[in-house]
Write a protein that holds these residues in place. Structure first.
Motif, PDB file in Angstrom:
ATOM      1  N   GLU A  27       0.487  -7.496  -6.084  1.00 11.40           N
ATOM      2  CA  GLU A  27      -0.427  -6.486  -5.574  1.00 11.40           C
ATOM      3  C   GLU A  27      -0.859  -6.813  -4.153  1.00 11.40           C
ATOM      4  O   GLU A  27      -1.030  -5.916  -3.320  1.00 11.40           O
ATOM      5  CB  GLU A  27      -1.655  -6.403  -6.491  1.00 11.40           C
ATOM      6  CG  GLU A  27      -2.622  -5.298  -6.132  1.00 11.40           C
ATOM      7  CD  GLU A  27      -3.743  -5.192  -7.141  1.00 11.40           C
ATOM      8  OE1 GLU A  27      -4.890  -4.960  -6.722  1.00 11.40           O
ATOM      9  OE2 GLU A  27      -3.479  -5.355  -8.348  1.00 11.40           O
ATOM     10  N   ASP A  28      -1.010  -8.108  -3.859  1.00  9.47           N
ATOM     11  CA  ASP A  28      -1.425  -8.538  -2.528  1.00  9.47           C
ATOM     12  C   ASP A  28      -0.607  -9.769  -2.132  1.00  9.47           C
ATOM     13  O   ASP A  28      -1.102 -10.896  -2.127  1.00  9.47           O
ATOM     14  CB  ASP A  28      -2.921  -8.866  -2.516  1.00  9.47           C
ATOM     15  CG  ASP A  28      -3.429  -9.243  -1.132  1.00  9.47           C
ATOM     16  OD1 ASP A  28      -2.793  -8.852  -0.137  1.00  9.47           O
ATOM     17  OD2 ASP A  28      -4.464  -9.942  -1.053  1.00  9.47           O
ATOM     18  N   SER A  87       0.818  -1.210   0.000  1.00 12.24           N
ATOM     19  CA  SER A  87       0.000   0.000   0.000  1.00 12.24           C
ATOM     20  C   SER A  87       0.851   1.259   0.000  1.00 12.24           C
ATOM     21  O   SER A  87       0.357   2.351  -0.318  1.00 12.24           O
ATOM     22  CB  SER A  87      -0.922   0.020   1.223  1.00 12.24           C
ATOM     23  OG  SER A  87      -0.165   0.073   2.421  1.00 12.24           O
ATOM     24  N   GLN A 126       1.182 -12.779  -0.322  1.00  2.66           N
ATOM     25  CA  GLN A 126       0.728 -13.634   0.771  1.00  2.66           C
ATOM     26  C   GLN A 126       1.917 -14.328   1.422  1.00  2.66           C
ATOM     27  O   GLN A 126       2.907 -14.666   0.757  1.00  2.66           O
ATOM     28  CB  GLN A 126      -0.250 -14.687   0.245  1.00  2.66           C
ATOM     29  CG  GLN A 126      -1.521 -14.099  -0.338  1.00  2.66           C
ATOM     30  CD  GLN A 126      -2.330 -13.346   0.698  1.00  2.66           C
ATOM     31  OE1 GLN A 126      -2.632 -13.871   1.777  1.00  2.66           O
ATOM     32  NE2 GLN A 126      -2.689 -12.104   0.387  1.00  2.66           N
TER      33      GLN A 126
END
Length: 623
Positions: free
Chosen positions: A482-483, A475, A485
């Motif tokens: 993008e995300d 962010s 894990q």
């Protein structure tokens, strides 16, 4: 046959574009450049003139210049001496092999502050090195040098009124090392002669344990306030800058009058006060400028702000972060304004690097300051770190712009930058295929399909360093995912063509250690605590012997050799022809006891054995 045709085609393209290739590597790029054909001798007399205006300059006309080179002579016009200085730097860069191309240049900066900060409060940096930085950066129109002189570790500016501040027993790091007032006056004059404003900082009332150790009281006591004012008097007698930095960050305020009194004291001496943000909270008119740090720093209407938020090179890796730096705007703005003054790259020496050369190489200072110099002068940008972040786009203007910057910067590697400690080498030719992320269930040693010969490509990326997850999280600064894990394993592979059997240098790491962390060195025989691995032509490449702390360190303990840019390139043999390279990159949690800020990333670059340039190899077009 195919390789021969490809090389012939490349040769034809280079021949057709030879005129463009022969243009000088100007850095920063001027706003308006027109090459008119022909050239003149480098010793052609230059007529310099101060004029009323440079009408084309839409911003910062005081730094603008107009340079005209014709067969009849060279003229340089500006509205100020600073503008003439800027024009001379461009003229210097235009000069090649004793000739200057005929041209017309009109130029001005988009942002009025383009600078760098050195934390000498924690770690003393020699006067010779500070001068070298000023000498070199000023040639690229960098115009502000912020010198952070005091810290918990030491008070580095001589005080004649309170000499105990400089006593060895008052210092935690490099006891007895400080700058005399005479040396700082010398540096101040050196900067002025080169169009650079030297902004000194006494951090107050926080970051001041050295003050407390030496004097036995805190800055926010009645006695402390009078002492700080006396120290400011000494500072303002030593430095000529119209701006004095008073810190105010990372501290609890016990005296609500402390900061307003210090601002008033600075102003009473005809100077302007600068403060960190976050720090003391100001309203319009209560401070003269703020320097924004961390993502929490916010510009305020009516208060000029300097963007330093995500410009801390002590957290940067060697290859990925410079992409984010050069392609990002200044505080989301295409051009400067009354409220957005510009930007500064900051180097914080939280962790103790004993070797001055390593301070510069591991923080990639020279390359990063030049990246900012180019962007802050030109303005523009394509994101603010959180778009494509540190991953070079596959196509488009941001990609071409960065690759052009890299080429222009490295054109100076054997001239202006010849003797500077700089580990950065060309990465625009490097290409890596990235696999899908495989769940590893927390088993970081789990063998997955790419290790067994079953390869699947998710994407091919350009560059010699890649973040899958940036240290500050997606962010704030974007990485590959993008995300991202936890508990995943990803692989990277490439193929490189070597024209002969040769030994090249290798810069490789899988956890770039921030110079602001206390993390221990990796386990011996492993690249990191995550069981990352590297193979070249099927043979595993093991890490060097790690030097430094094996346990969680104190900030004052010397840092070891965990960062690739902080040690000599590792010799690796390449066969003649194609060579296969495979990297395994597992991750568990994103914060562990060994790495508070896990960087899921890798750096892999093949260099000359001395590390000064990329190796003589080619990367495969298809992976």
């Amino acid at each position: 046959m195919v390789r021969g045709l490809a090389k012939a085609l490349v040769g034809l393209i280079l021949l057709v574009s030879c005129a463009r290739a022969q243009e000088p590597a100007l850095l920063p790029l001027p706003k308006q450049v027109e090459y008119t054909g022909g050239s003149v001798k480098a010793d052609t007399p230059v007529t310099e003139t101060l004029v009323e205006a440079i009408p084309e300059a839409t911003l910062n006309e005081n730094e603008a210049y107009r340079l005209t080179v014709t067969r009849q002579g060279i003229t340089l016009e500006a509205t100020t001496l600073q503008g003439l200085w800027n024009g001379r730097q461009t003229l210097r860069q235009l000069t090649q092999k004793g000739r200057i191309p005929c041209c017309r240049i009109v130029d001005w900066p988009s942002f009025r502050v383009r600078g760098w900060m050195m934390d000498v409060g924690r770690t003393y940096v020699s006067l010779e090195e500070l001068k070298r930085e000023v000498e070199i950066f000023s040639q690229f129109k960098v115009n502000v040098f912020h010198l952070h002189l005091t810290e918990h570790e030491a008070w580095r500016l001589e005080s004649k009124r309170y000499p105990q501040l400089n006593a060895p027993e008052s210092m935690l790091r490099q006891p007895g090392k400080y700058y005399t007032q005479a040396q700082m006056r010398e540096l101040d004059a050196f900067c002025r002669e080169r169009g650079v404003m030297l902004v000194p900082e006494i951090d107050m009332p926080g970051h001041s344990r050295a003050f407390e150790r030496a004097l036995g009281y805190g800055m926010q006591t009645p006695e402390g306030k009078e002492t700080v004012k006396a120290l400011l008097d000494e500072l303002m007698d030593t430095f000529s800058s119209p701006y004095i930095h008073i810190g105010t960050d990372e501290v609890g305020f016990t005296d609500p009058d402390f900061v307003p009194e210090m601002v008033a004291w600075v102003r009473a001496h005809g100077r302007k006060a600068v403060s960190w943000n976050p720090g003391w909270k100001y309203g319009p008119g209560e401070i003269d400028a703020t320097q924004l740090w961390s993502y929490r720093g916010k510009a305020q209407p009516g208060i000029p702000a300097v963007d330093c938020r995500l410009h801390y090179v002590n957290h940067f890796d060697l290859f990925g972060d410079i992409i984010g730096l050069h392609t990002s705007t200044i505080y989301g703005q295409q051009d400067g304004s009354d409220d957005i003054a510009g930007s500064i790259v900051a180097l914080w020496n939280d962790r103790y690097l004993t070797n001055e050369e390593n301070i510069l190489k591991e923080n990639n200072l020279y390359a990063c300051v030049l990246a900012l110099a180019d962007r802050a002068w030109r303005g523009g940008g394509y994101q603010y770190f959180d778009g494509f972040g540190t991953v070079l786009p596959d196509e488009g203007p941001a990609r071409e712009d960065f690759l052009d910057f890299e080429k222009r910067m490295l054109a100076y590697r054997e001239t202006v930058l010849k003797d500077v400690p700089m580990a950065y080498v060309a990465q625009g030719q490097a290409r890596w295929a990235i696999s899908p992320a495989y769940p590893n269930g927390g088993d970081l040693e789990k063998v997955l399909p790419p290790e067994e010969g079953a390869w699947e490509t998710d994407r091919v990326v350009t560059g010699s360093g890649l973040y899958f997850r940036h240290v500050w999280g997606p962010s704030i600064v974007a990485g590959y995912y993008e995300d991202p894990q936890p508990n995943q394993t990803v692989y990277a592979r490439t193929r490189v063509w070597s024209p002969k059997e040769q030994t090249v240098g290798l810069l490789f790491e899988t956890q770039n250690y921030s110079r602001s962390e206390r993390d221990p060195m990796p386990p011996q025989g492993q690249w990191d605590y995550r069981h990352s691995r590297l193979w070249v032509n099927g043979a595993e490449v093991l890490p060097p012997a790690w030097e430094g702390n094996a346990e969680l360190a104190d900030y004052q303990e010397p840092f070891g050799n965990a960062n690739a840019s902080g040690r000599p390139p590792q010799p690796v043999k390449l066969a003649k022809g194609w060579n296969d390279v495979l990297v395994k990159l597992p991750v568990g949690a994103f914060s562990t006891k060994e790495n508070r800020l896990t960087k899921w990333m890798f750096t892999c670059a093949f260099t000359t054995l001395d590390g000064r340039a990329a190796a003589d190899i080619e990367y495969a077009d298809k992976l």
